[in-house]
Design an enzyme around this catalytic site. Structure first.
Site: not given
Length: 453
Positions: A62, A141, A143, A198, A205, A254, A325, A342, A344
């Site tokens: 359904d 990735e 976490e 982490e 992670e 990420h 970063r 990447e 982030r």
């Protein structure tokens, strides 16, 4: 476990392997799994004696009872299992008994793909890339935090440990849980690359190997389910909520993505200073051009924007760099076949099928339109003042879910990628979520205003 399309011949071979596994492992129950628009896993359970009907897509459900799926007058939908996602559930295995699952796509009664199924949304994006000669490779990735459960099995707000980044036992009290998660994932076909504590207290992670986009989304969905299931066996609650604790880092997802042309990585060019191809730069430009208009998809909760603030390693500034970063987009150091972009900002509460779809679509837009990437920002953006960021043209991500939804409606990438059905349902859902939050009275208000005024 893969989510790639298979030929009729290989499908029959795969089905024969499934029959053999069901017999060998004494599989009695089959869980037919799919996700709703928010990415929440659903399943219906049938007996293994119904395998042939399952494979032929005869299992009806359904759709009107699934949030954002079908109206009540068009409620009949069917589940089409991806044979490559068949897996025995290791925590169910006993002497003479076990259970297994398939991940499924939803189909209309005439057999056509149901447009409200987000797995089908990602398939369309994969097809769009394929039409241009690309396959999409994704390495997410995710976490998560571990909290203690109470005596009744319900989650508390008490973290399971006070360990920090890469700390081992005895400080990392989640090490044993991660080991069991690793074993379960490995038994289900995952290739695990790393497992660690982490930065934040109680945060963990487990990284699995990259794969094609649809498989990566299937793996991400499975990963979240397995993590929660195993944690509960240890009397813990695993959450992928982006910011469950004030004052410490939140959880991200990420997303590492690259395009391949045959066996060659389309993002790699050894002659470039950064060894990035022209297509890689255009992909980056596409992300920067569109990210504000798809943030409501990659960061879908009110809570998501409490992670995206300065000071907690969360990227909230629109810039890219080969190493920095603090930038929204980073190019990890590995080159050659491992060259990737990447992004982030996404968090693990997002629907991975929609998240990977909008990221890939934005990158494709950049390539198709020939967009030019700005110069990289290699300085620490977190420690720049507002004036310096403005001078250098560094914009911000939306600061709230309300802002993100406005950006989503103002742009085109979400509508073009999600399709009319999912887009309209998603926008309606997010507006209702924000309105519920906006009109609620929160404990912070009580703490600060109740006695004072």
């Amino acid at each position: 476990m893969t989510g790639t399309l298979i030929s009729n011949a290989s499908a029959e071979a795969t089905l024969e392997q499934i029959r053999e596994t069901i017999k060998e492992k004494s599989v009695e129950l089959l869980h037919l799994q799919f996700v709703d628009i928010e990415g929440i896993l659903k399943h219906v359970t049938v007996t293994s004696a119904q395998l042939e009907d399952v494979v032929e897509g005869k299992m009806m459900f359904d759709g009107s009872s699934i949030k954002g799926f079908s109206p009540i007058n068009k409620s009949d939908l069917y589940l089409q299992p991806d044979l490559n996602t068949f897996a025995v559930l290791p925590w169910t295995v006993e002497e003479g008994y076990s259970e297994a699952r398939f991940l499924c796509s939803a189909a209309n009664p005439d057999g056509s793909p149901f447009e409200g199924d987000t797995r089908n949304v990602l398939k369309k994006t994969v097809e769009r890339a394929a039409d241009q000669g690309y396959t999409i490779s994704v390495g997410p990735e995710l976490e998560f935090f571990l909290f203690k459960n109470d005596d009744n099995g319900y989650a508390t707000t008490e973290l399971t440990d006070k360990a920090g980044y890469f700390e081992p036992s005895p400080h990392d009290l989640g090490e044993r849980v991660r080991l069991e998660i690793y074993r379960a994932l490995k038994a289900m076909g995952f290739t695990i690359e790393a497992s660690h504590h982490e930065v934040a207290e109680g945060q963990h992670e487990i990284n699995f190997k990259y794969s094609d986009a649809l498989t990566a989304a299937d793996l991400s969905t499975t990963y979240k389910w397995v993590v929660k299931t195993i944690a509960k066996k240890f009397g813990m609650h695993a959450t992928f909520m982006p910011k469950p604790v004030f004052g410490i880092n939140g959880s991200g997802m990420h997303v590492n993505m690259s395009f391949f042309e045959g066996s060659e990585n389309a993002f790699f060019d050894p002659s470039d200073d950064l060894q990035l191809s022209d297509k890689a730069y255009k992909f980056i430009a596409g992300l920067l051009e569109n990210v504000k208009s798809f943030t409501a998809v990659t960061n879908p909760l009110v809570n998501s924007y409490k992670r995206l603030v300065p000071g907690y390693e969360a990227p909230c500034y629109l810039a890219w760099s080969a190493s920095n970063r603090s930038a929204l987009i980073r190019i990890p150091a590995k080159r050659g076949l491992a060259t990737r972009v990447e992004l982030r900002c996404p968090d693990p509460s997002s629907n991975p099928y929609l998240t990977f779809a909008v990221i890939a679509s934005a990158g494709l837009d950049g390539i198709e339109k020939g967009l030019e990437a700005p110069a990289p920002i290699n300085d620490d953006i977190f420690h720049m003042g507002e004036e310096e960021r403005a001078f250098r043209g560094i914009d911000n991500l939306p600061g709230s879910l309300a802002e993100a939804v406005k950006e989503l409606e103002a742009g085109e990438i979400a509508f073009n990628t999600l399709g009319e059905h999912v887009y309209n349902e998603y926008v309606s859902m997010k507006k209702a979520e924000w309105n519920s939050y906006r009109t609620a009275v929160h404990s912070w208000e009580i703490d600060n205003y109740h006695s004072k005024f």
